[in-house]
Design an enzyme around this catalytic site. Structure first.
Site, short mmCIF file in Angstrom:
data_model
loop_
_atom_site.label_atom_id
_atom_site.label_comp_id
_atom_site.label_asym_id
_atom_site.label_seq_id
_atom_site.Cartn_x
_atom_site.Cartn_y
_atom_site.Cartn_z
N GLU A 1 0.84 -1.20 0.00
CA GLU A 1 0.00 0.00 0.00
C GLU A 1 0.88 1.26 0.00
OE1 GLU A 1 -2.16 0.14 3.67
OE2 GLU A 1 -3.47 1.82 3.06
N LYS B 1 -9.31 2.07 -2.09
CA LYS B 1 -9.58 1.40 -0.82
C LYS B 1 -11.03 1.61 -0.40
CE LYS B 1 -7.18 0.91 3.66
NZ LYS B 1 -5.95 1.34 4.39
N CYS C 1 -5.16 -3.34 2.57
CA CYS C 1 -4.94 -3.37 4.03
C CYS C 1 -6.22 -3.63 4.82
CB CYS C 1 -4.26 -2.08 4.47
SG CYS C 1 -3.38 -2.24 6.05
#
Lengths: 287, 287
Positions: free
Chosen positions: B44, B115, B148
């Site tokens: 990330e 995300k 994540c």
């Protein structure tokens, strides 16, 4: 105070011998009660064993709930010891047979859960439930129940949490998973850990040991806190175990919703999830 | 033959220094390519680091995709080495800033994922995506991407699988999780393992190391097979790592759907799940 001792009882039910199972489970529930337990979780199919040869065999070993011999014995025990029991039972209901679990309190039968995800040959042995994941309100907290393979579906933990459950009790007969490496915990344990952590939910995954009709069971019972870390267990894969963990289902609610590092329930993005049935084929929305 | 080598590259991006990050990531992608890799997953926020002070700081370090300096460098590398790259990038798009990841192939930019679940202070730094989990069709297989904290939501893996993905690439900056016991694998690793197993999906969870503005990162990158067991890693928490695993996204499809021990996608009970938003309060459907 709202904290109490939660127990998980790993043992070896005997196929087709309810009297033996009443005796063994009662002995171990008494041991848990002597350790202070107010809620005791037993394995899947703890009334009459698991490896039924066919549907007729399963039906022969099923009992009505409440009122059948094994659940009645557990109800008497719960009343005597002033505690709650969640235990797997083979249920006969209106001609149907379910792989089920009972919730029994000091005042008797409080609820029944029927396994939502039937595993392998179970699809031929048992009827399909239509009830989803009821959440049972008790003085100890809100309890949802899953059974064994249900834990392989993250929707089980999610449905419990979204329904307001503080605890998922998970009577199980965990079996070896192909390819299990020695240096990774049992997949069943990992399902409990991640399911608890993702939902800020206590999880009591209680399994059995022994072998029935060539099917070995792996034990490994554990009690997991709402942060996902084990509070008791995993037990070994061989023998009986009485796991005890101090929990606080009601008193931990605010804290479980407000962990500063994540709020896994509030942070969900229900506006963008795919939730329907799986349809093999070309990818949906592919680029 | 449809099998190929998938690489995960764990390294330490430098905050505010894209040139350094291009240099380090290129060196390691070349190392993976020398090992035969056809698809390489980076962490990330690998373009400009992660711990931006505020929204203005994040915007200052964001770049348009495609066409910005870092993704252009990766595209040149992918073309030269004839491979695919998934990498976290801070994206500037029409005045908005996203914590994003690019998919780049030998012929250039192939897709962008933003995300879905913004973690902690990210909610103040980044814009909210509305795109869900696109599945990108490539010659290597169908690739979905999460970043994540997305892995903390089982809906991420599920949305990928239901969309037809064979692999979830998961660029991450994993941080320490409170209470992590020494004898249990990192929670992030367990999310990858159970997410893969529940969805019969390959997962490449690739994290970073080092510390930025007092925030330590834990490394622990790993590549997991569709049965949930690690194929490479987890790496340690300290240094760079180039993980290589032979995978077969396309060739394994039938087998992934037809494991005799479980069919986690086909066995779902979408008729009984709760899927809506979480509403704290009295339990729903309580008894």
């Amino acid at each position: 105070m709202t904290d109490f001792i939660l127990a998980g009882i790993q043992f070896e039910p005997v196929l087709g011998d309810p009297a033996a199972n009443i005796a063994a489970s009662s002995r171990l529930v008494r041991e848990a009660a002597a350790g202070g337990a107010r809620l005791v979780v037993l394995p899947e199919a703890a009334s009459a064993g698991y490896m039924f040869a066919d549907r007729a065999d399963a039906r022969r070993h099923a009992e009505p709930v409440p009122g059948g011999p094994v659940s009645s014995a557990w109800a008497a025990l719960a009343a005597e010891l002033d505690l709650w029991i969640v235990a797997g039972i083979t249920e006969l209901a209106g001609g149907k047979v379910y792989n089920a679990a009972v919730l029994i309190g000091p005042e008797g039968h409080a609820g029944t859960f029927r396994k939502a995800h039937l595993w392998n040959a179970e699809k031929e042995l048992y009827d399909r439930q239509e009830d989803g994941f009821p959440v049972f309100r008790t003085p100890l907290g809100n309890i949802a129940v899953g059974i064994c393979y249900d834990a392989w579906f993250p929707e089980t933990f999610r449905s419990a949490a979204l329904g307001g459950a503080d605890l998922l009790a998970l009577p199980s007969n965990w079996v070896p998973v192909p390819g299990q490496p020695d240096d990774v915990p049992a997949m069943a344990n990992l399902m409990c850990i991640t399911g608890a952590h993702s939902n800020q939910l206590y999880v009591a995954g209680v399994s059995r040991v022994g072998t029935e009709r060539d099917q070995p069971f792996v034990g490994r019972s554990l009690i997991v806190g709402p942060d996902g870390w084990p509070l008791a267990g995993p037990a070994d894969g061989e023998g009986e175990a009485v796991l005890l963990a101090r929990v606080d289902l009601i008193g931990s609610r605010a804290q479980r919703l407000g962990n500063p590092f994540n709020q896994p329930l509030a942070d969900r993005r229900t506006d963008v999830y795919r939730t329907g049935d799986f349809r093999p084929g070309p990818p949906e929305g592919a680029v």
